[in-house]
Scaffold this active site. Structure first.
Site, PDB file in Angstrom:
ATOM      1  N   ARG A 151     -29.102 -20.563   3.139  1.00 49.21           N
ATOM      2  CA  ARG A 151     -27.770 -19.433   3.057  1.00 49.21           C
ATOM      3  C   ARG A 151     -28.105 -19.238   4.686  1.00 49.21           C
ATOM      4  NH1 ARG A 151     -25.253 -15.253  -0.328  1.00 49.21           N
ATOM      5  NH2 ARG A 151     -26.308 -13.926   0.912  1.00 49.21           N
TER       6      ARG A 151
ATOM      7  N   TYR B  45     -21.165  -7.986   4.002  1.00 49.56           N
ATOM      8  CA  TYR B  45     -22.136  -8.867   2.084  1.00 49.56           C
ATOM      9  C   TYR B  45     -23.427  -9.326   2.636  1.00 49.56           C
ATOM     10  CZ  TYR B  45     -23.979 -12.216  -0.496  1.00 49.56           C
ATOM     11  OH  TYR B  45     -24.738 -12.382  -1.121  1.00 49.56           O
TER      12      TYR B  45
ATOM     13  N   ASP C  10     -21.435 -18.054   2.016  1.00 51.67           N
ATOM     14  CA  ASP C  10     -20.512 -17.749   1.134  1.00 51.67           C
ATOM     15  C   ASP C  10     -19.689 -16.194   1.490  1.00 51.67           C
ATOM     16  OD1 ASP C  10     -21.893 -15.302  -1.060  1.00 51.67           O
ATOM     17  OD2 ASP C  10     -20.248 -15.967  -1.026  1.00 51.67           O
TER      18      ASP C  10
ATOM     19  N   HIS D  40     -17.525 -14.598  -0.144  1.00 49.99           N
ATOM     20  CA  HIS D  40     -17.548 -13.515  -0.898  1.00 49.99           C
ATOM     21  C   HIS D  40     -16.009 -13.000  -1.285  1.00 49.99           C
ATOM     22  CE1 HIS D  40     -19.752 -10.088  -2.836  1.00 49.99           C
ATOM     23  NE2 HIS D  40     -20.666 -11.784  -3.104  1.00 49.99           N
TER      24      HIS D  40
ATOM     25  N   GLU E 238     -18.871 -20.740   0.314  1.00 47.14           N
ATOM     26  CA  GLU E 238     -18.651 -20.624  -1.315  1.00 47.14           C
ATOM     27  C   GLU E 238     -17.962 -19.394  -1.390  1.00 47.14           C
ATOM     28  OE1 GLU E 238     -21.831 -17.422  -3.420  1.00 47.14           O
ATOM     29  OE2 GLU E 238     -23.204 -19.416  -1.912  1.00 47.14           O
TER      30      GLU E 238
ATOM     31  N   GLU F 298     -19.575 -18.123  -9.452  1.00 45.81           N
ATOM     32  CA  GLU F 298     -20.817 -17.113 -10.412  1.00 45.81           C
ATOM     33  C   GLU F 298     -19.958 -15.777 -11.117  1.00 45.81           C
ATOM     34  OE1 GLU F 298     -20.931 -13.978  -6.370  1.00 45.81           O
ATOM     35  OE2 GLU F 298     -22.155 -16.073  -6.309  1.00 45.81           O
TER      36      GLU F 298
ATOM     37  N   ARG G 276     -20.912 -23.092  -9.595  1.00 42.00           N
ATOM     38  CA  ARG G 276     -22.008 -22.209  -9.447  1.00 42.00           C
ATOM     39  C   ARG G 276     -22.290 -20.815 -10.414  1.00 42.00           C
ATOM     40  NH1 ARG G 276     -24.805 -20.102  -5.388  1.00 42.00           N
ATOM     41  NH2 ARG G 276     -23.756 -17.947  -5.948  1.00 42.00           N
TER      42      ARG G 276
ATOM     43  N   GLU H 179     -30.050 -20.813  -5.973  1.00 43.79           N
ATOM     44  CA  GLU H 179     -29.441 -20.452  -6.030  1.00 43.79           C
ATOM     45  C   GLU H 179     -31.269 -19.643  -5.722  1.00 43.79           C
ATOM     46  OE1 GLU H 179     -27.245 -15.832  -3.743  1.00 43.79           O
ATOM     47  OE2 GLU H 179     -26.738 -17.086  -5.639  1.00 43.79           O
TER      48      GLU H 179
ATOM     49  N   TRP I  42     -14.488  -7.477  -1.805  1.00 42.71           N
ATOM     50  CA  TRP I  42     -15.810  -7.408  -1.615  1.00 42.71           C
ATOM     51  C   TRP I  42     -16.269  -8.487  -1.888  1.00 42.71           C
ATOM     52  CZ3 TRP I  42     -20.861  -7.605  -3.664  1.00 42.71           C
ATOM     53  CH2 TRP I  42     -21.742  -7.104  -2.611  1.00 42.71           C
TER      54      TRP I  42
HETATM   55  C1  CS2 Z   1     -23.817 -13.094  -3.982  1.00 39.29           C
HETATM   56  C2  CS2 Z   1     -24.306 -12.085  -4.884  1.00 39.29           C
HETATM   57  O1  CS2 Z   1     -26.121 -14.649  -4.051  1.00 39.29           O
HETATM   58  C3  CS2 Z   1     -24.408 -14.234  -3.797  1.00 39.29           C
HETATM   59  O2  CS2 Z   1     -23.932 -15.229  -3.782  1.00 39.29           O
HETATM   60  O3  CS2 Z   1     -22.789 -13.923  -4.081  1.00 39.29           O
HETATM   61  O4  CS2 Z   1     -25.544 -11.944  -4.234  1.00 39.29           O
HETATM   62  C4  CS2 Z   1     -23.762 -11.585  -5.307  1.00 39.29           C
HETATM   63  O5  CS2 Z   1     -22.826 -10.143  -3.998  1.00 39.29           O
HETATM   64  C5  CS2 Z   1     -23.672  -9.900  -6.727  1.00 39.29           C
HETATM   65  O6  CS2 Z   1     -24.660 -10.888  -7.806  1.00 39.29           O
HETATM   66  C6  CS2 Z   1     -22.718  -9.219  -6.697  1.00 39.29           C
HETATM   67  O7  CS2 Z   1     -23.619  -8.116  -7.632  1.00 39.29           O
HETATM   68 MG    MG Z   2     -22.235 -15.279  -4.044  1.00 44.77          MG
END
Ligand code: CS2
Ligand code: MG
Length: 406
Positions: free
Chosen positions: A147, A159, A214, A216, A240, A266, A287, A343, A406
């Site tokens: 990634r 991020y 990602d 995000h 993602e 996620e 995910r 991941e 975020w």
């Molecule tokens: C992220 C995470 O790894 C990822 O794909 O989206 O790091 C996410 O930001 C954290 O798990 C939030 O606690």
């Molecule tokens: Mg993520």
């Protein structure tokens, strides 16, 4: 066999973790992760005050019945706190069941569907060049998929940007202060930069490495469609969380405009969050993972639904999911027919000491252990050395101060 104790252990070897530890009248124990980043103590209270008293005296081997007892019995179903709490209990019960059977949990899930679990690593950089170099480093270490995230020119923080130093120290943790850090976000700067990043990565690393990114949760469906289109020449394995998880019908617009594969899930906590996206084939990878999607019992159902529509798994595995969650996820990854990618962000050495485990990384793959149960435990003495530290995830505001994603 009866459950005699349900302990909820909070420890902070670098970051907070919540672990459920269930003990039976025959001295067997099982562990489950129940860590919800930035909201840990809400889960601790739900477990200690509401679930633990209900479990004492129950037969630990009635795993599915206990799952429904806690899910339907709650009346107030779904949601991150409820489903993370149920996940902690469910995972610990699978650990006990494996120990009673004398088998690793993947054997109880149908046995091996593969010899090892392909993972992806996190490459990042303060510049495009740094991100490309970091990605090359992952490939040299045997990773088959990477990634790639990089800082966005003009933004102080973005991020996923830990940079090489942070990556080497396994230290990237976004929940870094008790009161949320406020970052500034600019979608146009991001949309302008990311295609350039992947043009550089492909130019330097060639057409074959599997690349992921990602977003995000930060774009509208139409902005995501634009990005997806502009990334098509770079053949990503997945883009993602392009839009906020609530905007499910927005995926129809996105899907109609780009062939860049899409991964999400996620932040999903139940099959009901995934059903539409899977049934309409609006995503390529789901995910969801053990700790946030109701444990092994419920995650398996999500992946079974996904298999019907040829959607593959891509379980979340950031470092705010403990080694207990990673071990459990590897058992599911090893057994399911529609595995995609896992991941993998290595935990800190202190965390690995608190959570001794038998899984191991080799040549870009994680290998689940053969020990009965999950093959992971918690060292109570070491855990006690690291008391809870208040920590919240950051927030984003636009340049004009507007609260954003975020
Ligand atoms: C992220 C995470 O790894 C990822 O794909 O989206 O790091 C996410 O930001 C954290 O798990 C939030 O606690
Ligand atoms: Mg993520």
């Amino acid at each position: 066999m009866k459950i005699t104790d349900v302990d909820v252990i909070v420890t902070c070897p670098g970051r907070n973790f919540v672990t459920v530890r269930i003990t039976t009248d025959q001295g067997l124990t099982g562990v489950g992760d129940a860590t919800l980043n930035g909201r840990e103590l809400a889960v601790v209270s739900y477990l200690r005050e509401h679930l633990a008293p209900l479990l004492i005296g129950r037969d630990p081997l009635r795993v599915d019945d206990t799952w429904h007892y806690l899910y339907r019995g709650a009346y107030w179903r779904r949601g991150p706190v409820t489903m993370t709490s149920i996940a902690g209990v469910d995972t610990a019960l699978w650990d006990i069941k494996g120990k009673v059977a004398g088998l690793p949990v993947y054997q109880l899930l149908g046995g091996r569907s593969r010899d090892a679990v392909t993972v992806y690593g996190h490459a990042s950089g303060a510049t495009v060049e740094e991100a490309v170099a970091d990605a090359a480093g992952y490939l040299e270490r045997g990773y088959r998929a990477v990634r790639v995230q990089s800082a966005i020119p003009g933004l102080d923080s973005t991020y996923g940007i830990g940079g090489v130093a942070t990556a080497a120290a396994h230290a990237y943790e976004p929940a870094d202060s008790a009161i949320p850090t406020e970052n500034v976000w600019d979608t146009e700067a991001y949309l302008d930069h990311v295609p350039q990043l992947f043009a550089a990565v492909r130019r330097e690393l060639g057409p074959l490495p599997r690349l992921l990114h990602d977003v995000h949760h930060r774009l509208t469906p139409n902005e995501a469609a634009r990005l997806g289109k502009e990334l098509e020449p770079y053949h990503l394995t997945w883009m993602e969380d392009p839009v906020p998880a609530e905007m499910q019908d927005g995926y129809r617009h996105l899907r109609a405009h780009t062939t860049t594969p899409i991964a999400t899930g996620e932040v999903f906590s139940s099959i009901y969050d995934c059903e539409l996206l899977i049934r309409e084939r609006l995503i390529d990878y789901i995910r969801t993972t053990v700790v946030h999607a109701g444990g092994i019992t419920h995650l398996r159902r999500i992946f079974d639904l996904a298999a019907l529509y040829d959607v593959r798994s891509g379980s979340h595995g950031a470092t705010d999911l403990s080694p207990v969650c990673l071990a459990a996820a590897l058992h599911v990854d090893t057994a399911i027919p529609n595995f995609g990618l896992q991941e993998y962000m290595p935990h800190t050495p202190e965390t690995d000491e608190v959570f001794p485990h038998s899984y191991r990384f080799e040549d870009g793959m994680l290998h689940v252990g053969e020990a009965p149960g999950l093959g992971v435990d918690i060292d109570l003495e070491k855990a006690a050395q690291y008391p809870y530290q208040p920590a919240s995830l950051p927030v984003n505001r636009l340049r004009d101060g507007t609260m954003f994603h975020w």
